[in-house]
Design an enzyme around this catalytic site. Structure first.
Site, mmCIF file in Angstrom:
data_model
loop_
_atom_site.group_PDB
_atom_site.id
_atom_site.type_symbol
_atom_site.label_atom_id
_atom_site.label_comp_id
_atom_site.label_asym_id
_atom_site.label_seq_id
_atom_site.Cartn_x
_atom_site.Cartn_y
_atom_site.Cartn_z
ATOM 1 N N ASP A 1 4.833 12.027 4.755
ATOM 2 C CA ASP A 1 5.680 12.431 5.884
ATOM 3 C C ASP A 1 7.132 12.000 5.652
ATOM 4 O O ASP A 1 8.010 12.252 6.490
ATOM 5 C CB ASP A 1 5.130 11.938 7.231
ATOM 6 N N SER A 2 7.387 11.387 4.479
ATOM 7 C CA SER A 2 8.772 11.161 4.057
ATOM 8 C C SER A 2 9.517 12.491 3.978
ATOM 9 O O SER A 2 10.748 12.515 3.929
ATOM 10 C CB SER A 2 8.809 10.458 2.690
ATOM 11 N N ASP B 1 -0.449 12.856 4.479
ATOM 12 C CA ASP B 1 -0.153 11.890 5.541
ATOM 13 C C ASP B 1 -0.496 12.472 6.910
ATOM 14 O O ASP B 1 -0.114 13.617 7.213
ATOM 15 C CB ASP B 1 1.357 11.573 5.549
ATOM 16 N N LYS C 1 -3.990 10.059 4.754
ATOM 17 C CA LYS C 1 -3.468 8.679 4.752
ATOM 18 C C LYS C 1 -2.962 8.334 6.152
ATOM 19 O O LYS C 1 -2.282 9.150 6.789
ATOM 20 C CB LYS C 1 -2.332 8.537 3.721
ATOM 21 N N GLU D 1 -1.149 5.064 8.569
ATOM 22 C CA GLU D 1 -0.388 3.815 8.467
ATOM 23 C C GLU D 1 -0.921 2.764 9.427
ATOM 24 O O GLU D 1 -0.969 2.992 10.641
ATOM 25 C CB GLU D 1 1.088 4.076 8.806
ATOM 26 N N GLU E 1 3.677 -0.918 0.945
ATOM 27 C CA GLU E 1 5.101 -0.553 0.939
ATOM 28 C C GLU E 1 5.972 -1.779 1.210
ATOM 29 O O GLU E 1 5.818 -2.443 2.257
ATOM 30 C CB GLU E 1 5.371 0.553 1.978
HETATM 31 O O1 KIV Z 1 5.630 9.378 3.221
HETATM 32 C C1 KIV Z 1 5.556 9.027 2.039
HETATM 33 O O2 KIV Z 1 6.068 9.683 1.121
HETATM 34 C C2 KIV Z 1 4.807 7.817 1.746
HETATM 35 C C3 KIV Z 1 4.978 7.204 0.406
HETATM 36 C C4 KIV Z 1 6.360 6.774 0.168
HETATM 37 C C5 KIV Z 1 3.994 6.127 0.152
HETATM 38 O O3 KIV Z 1 4.089 7.347 2.573
#
Ligand code: KIV
Length: 258
Positions: free
Chosen positions: A42-43, A81, A110, A112, A177
């Protein structure tokens, strides 16, 4: 268990795991050649949409980008994510995870967090959803500047407890992270599943970086980012040449015309 996931767990203490982000097909196709895991992170909210927080990223954003990524990923494990607010309860976590997997054909999701979301993680895993964990700096829960984690003994103990809790729940790997070196080392040694570090030292079982950062497409000054290539240089070379040849009428030649 998915055979790709088994392979990833089996690499612990044998060879380093490579995880790269991708938000679309063409980058995914290249990343897939080198990665064990391709992550639709989600970056993408900050990298592609200039959001100051990943909280603005929606389920539709993640699904649409992941559909494109799926077209480029052939061999790696594809992880997506789950965005902010999509796993607040067991039932929302399950229905949203199922939707992500159904619509994008990814292999895993994934989430968090540790103890705070352990019920949701347990519930997903009981329902056969493969889950990757994420501890340390949690961008979805962090307001303002990111600060490394595991500095104090209280923080270190909490992170180790969370990591063990996640392993017990059945996650196949955990992203760490911005976790301090010693803490990341202790967590990695305490677990049978691999840790994937980002700004968390060489002691993790693998490393992840945002592909746009490591190729120099996304400008960032974050400490853990190393620019392995300045792709903008090559991009500008090609674009400048195109503009110049159009203006000078060199392009299109007969060969490029019908
Ligand atoms: O959102 C993302 O790209 C991430 C990675 C940086 C681990 O969670």
């Amino acid at each position: 268990m998915n055979s790709k996931i088994k392979k990833i767990i089996n690499k612990k203490n044998k060879s380093k795991l490579i995880c790269l982000t991708a938000y679309s097909k063409n980058i995914a196709f290249e990343a897939d050649k080198y990665a064990d895991i391709v992550l639709v992170g989600d970056s993408l909210g900050s990298v592609l949409y200039n959001y100051t927080t990943t909280r603005k990223v929606t389920l539709d954003n993640m699904i649409n980008h992941s559909k494109s990524v799926r077209l480029g990923v052939k061999k790696s494990l594809m992880v997506v994510d789950m965005p902010y607010n999509t796993y607040n309860t067991n039932s929302s976590a399950l229905s949203n995870a199922k939707k992500i997997i159904r619509e994008t054909k990814c292999d895993a999701v994934k989430l968090e967090g540790g103890k705070k979301i352990i019920n949701q993680i347990n519930f997903l895993i009981k329902n056969n959803i493969p889950v990757m964990g994420h501890l340390g700096v949690l961008p979805q829960s962090t307001k303002g500047k990111f600060k490394s984690k595991g500095r104090t003994s209280k923080e270190r103990k909490q992170l180790i407890t969370d990591a063990i809790l996640l392993e017990k729940s059945g996650v196949f790997s955990i992203v760490l992270e911005c976790v301090k070196t010693l803490t990341a080392k202790q967590i990695t040694q305490a677990l049978k599943i691999p840790t994937i570090g980002i700004g968390s030292s060489v002691y993790c079982d693998g490393q992840v970086l945002v592909t746009d950062d490591l190729i120099g497409l996304n400008e960032t000054k974050i400490r853990f980012v190393k620019k392995f290539v300045n792709i903008k240089k090559y991009l500008n070379f090609g674009l400048r040449k195109f503009a110049s040849e159009v203006r000078s009428r060199k392009y299109p030649s007969n060969r490029h015309s019908y």
